[in-house]
Design a protein around this motif. Structure first.
Motif, PDB file in Angstrom:
ATOM      1  N   ASN A 193       0.756  24.975 -50.033  1.00  0.00           N
ATOM      2  CA  ASN A 193       1.361  26.053 -50.805  1.00  0.00           C
ATOM      3  C   ASN A 193       2.908  25.994 -51.794  1.00  0.00           C
ATOM      4  O   ASN A 193       2.113  26.698 -53.175  1.00  0.00           O
ATOM      5  N   HIS A 194       3.630  25.243 -51.969  1.00  0.00           N
ATOM      6  CA  HIS A 194       4.122  24.901 -53.323  1.00  0.00           C
ATOM      7  C   HIS A 194       4.462  23.270 -52.931  1.00  0.00           C
ATOM      8  O   HIS A 194       4.673  22.739 -51.811  1.00  0.00           O
ATOM      9  N   THR A 195       5.472  23.108 -54.384  1.00  0.00           N
ATOM     10  CA  THR A 195       6.011  21.713 -54.323  1.00  0.00           C
ATOM     11  C   THR A 195       6.884  21.627 -55.500  1.00  0.00           C
ATOM     12  O   THR A 195       6.950  22.646 -56.337  1.00  0.00           O
ATOM     13  N   ILE A 196       8.571  20.878 -55.433  1.00  0.00           N
ATOM     14  CA  ILE A 196       9.899  21.189 -56.474  1.00  0.00           C
ATOM     15  C   ILE A 196       9.657  20.205 -57.251  1.00  0.00           C
ATOM     16  O   ILE A 196       9.925  19.399 -56.880  1.00  0.00           O
ATOM     17  N   VAL A 197       9.400  20.020 -58.566  1.00  0.00           N
ATOM     18  CA  VAL A 197       9.386  19.580 -59.306  1.00  0.00           C
ATOM     19  C   VAL A 197      10.654  19.506 -60.373  1.00  0.00           C
ATOM     20  O   VAL A 197      10.881  20.693 -61.358  1.00  0.00           O
ATOM     21  N   ALA A 198      11.216  17.855 -60.324  1.00  0.00           N
ATOM     22  CA  ALA A 198      12.535  18.212 -61.111  1.00  0.00           C
ATOM     23  C   ALA A 198      12.281  18.304 -62.295  1.00  0.00           C
ATOM     24  O   ALA A 198      11.472  17.764 -62.844  1.00  0.00           O
ATOM     25  N   ALA A 199      13.016  18.225 -63.281  1.00  0.00           N
ATOM     26  CA  ALA A 199      12.886  18.425 -64.973  1.00  0.00           C
ATOM     27  C   ALA A 199      14.579  18.850 -65.113  1.00  0.00           C
ATOM     28  O   ALA A 199      15.269  19.485 -64.713  1.00  0.00           O
ATOM     29  N   HIS A 200      14.577  17.758 -66.485  1.00  0.00           N
ATOM     30  CA  HIS A 200      15.755  18.066 -67.153  1.00  0.00           C
ATOM     31  C   HIS A 200      15.704  19.200 -67.690  1.00  0.00           C
ATOM     32  O   HIS A 200      16.800  19.858 -68.519  1.00  0.00           O
ATOM     33  N   ASP A 201      14.690  19.875 -67.855  1.00  0.00           N
ATOM     34  CA  ASP A 201      14.620  21.716 -68.598  1.00  0.00           C
ATOM     35  C   ASP A 201      13.555  21.993 -68.168  1.00  0.00           C
ATOM     36  O   ASP A 201      12.440  22.074 -68.402  1.00  0.00           O
TER      37      ASP A 201
END
Length: 129
Positions: free
Chosen positions: A6-14
């Motif tokens: 379904n989904h995943t969380i992707v860490a980002a600086h922006d």
């Protein structure tokens, strides 16, 4: 039993820049806000939900691979090449400026703005030649 991703969380600086980068490169619809995420919708009702890390916190690079059609590979790889984006035929970066032809398909690795390893491939690895 039917199980779908379904989904995943992707860490980002922006989160906005990273989500927009992927959506534009892949020719996907504009990312949409959902809570504190910027969501990039994919096929099969899956999504990448970009979230910003706390100020000063590092992003731990992850690997995200996308199975694409031959036509989509041509379009995406064309953008990667024309923009002079660093890319590799292998995950260790030992074959810069190339793509691979594993299992009778094509594949290439590149980085997103937060340093995540992104990959597009036209045939799943191990699917034969």
């Amino acid at each position: 039993m039917s199980i779908s991703f379904n989904h995943t969380i992707v860490a980002a600086h922006d989160k906005q820049a990273s989500a927009a980068f992927l959506a534009e490169l892949f020719g996907l619809p504009e990312p949409q806000p959902f809570g504190h995420f910027m969501v990039v919708g994919l096929d099969h009702e899956a999504s990448l939900d970009y979230a910003e890390v706390a100020s000063g916190e590092e992003v731990r690079p992850q690997h995200y691979a996308f199975l694409v059609s031959e036509d989509d590979f041509d379009a995406i790889y064309g953008k990667i090449s024309s923009r002079g984006m660093p890319h590799w035929a292998d995950p260790r970066g030992e074959r810069p400026g190339e793509f691979n032809r594993l299992d009778g398909g094509r594949g290439v690795y590149f980085r997103d703005p937060s340093g995540h390893g992104m990959e597009i491939l036209t045939r799943p690895y191990g699917s034969g030649s």
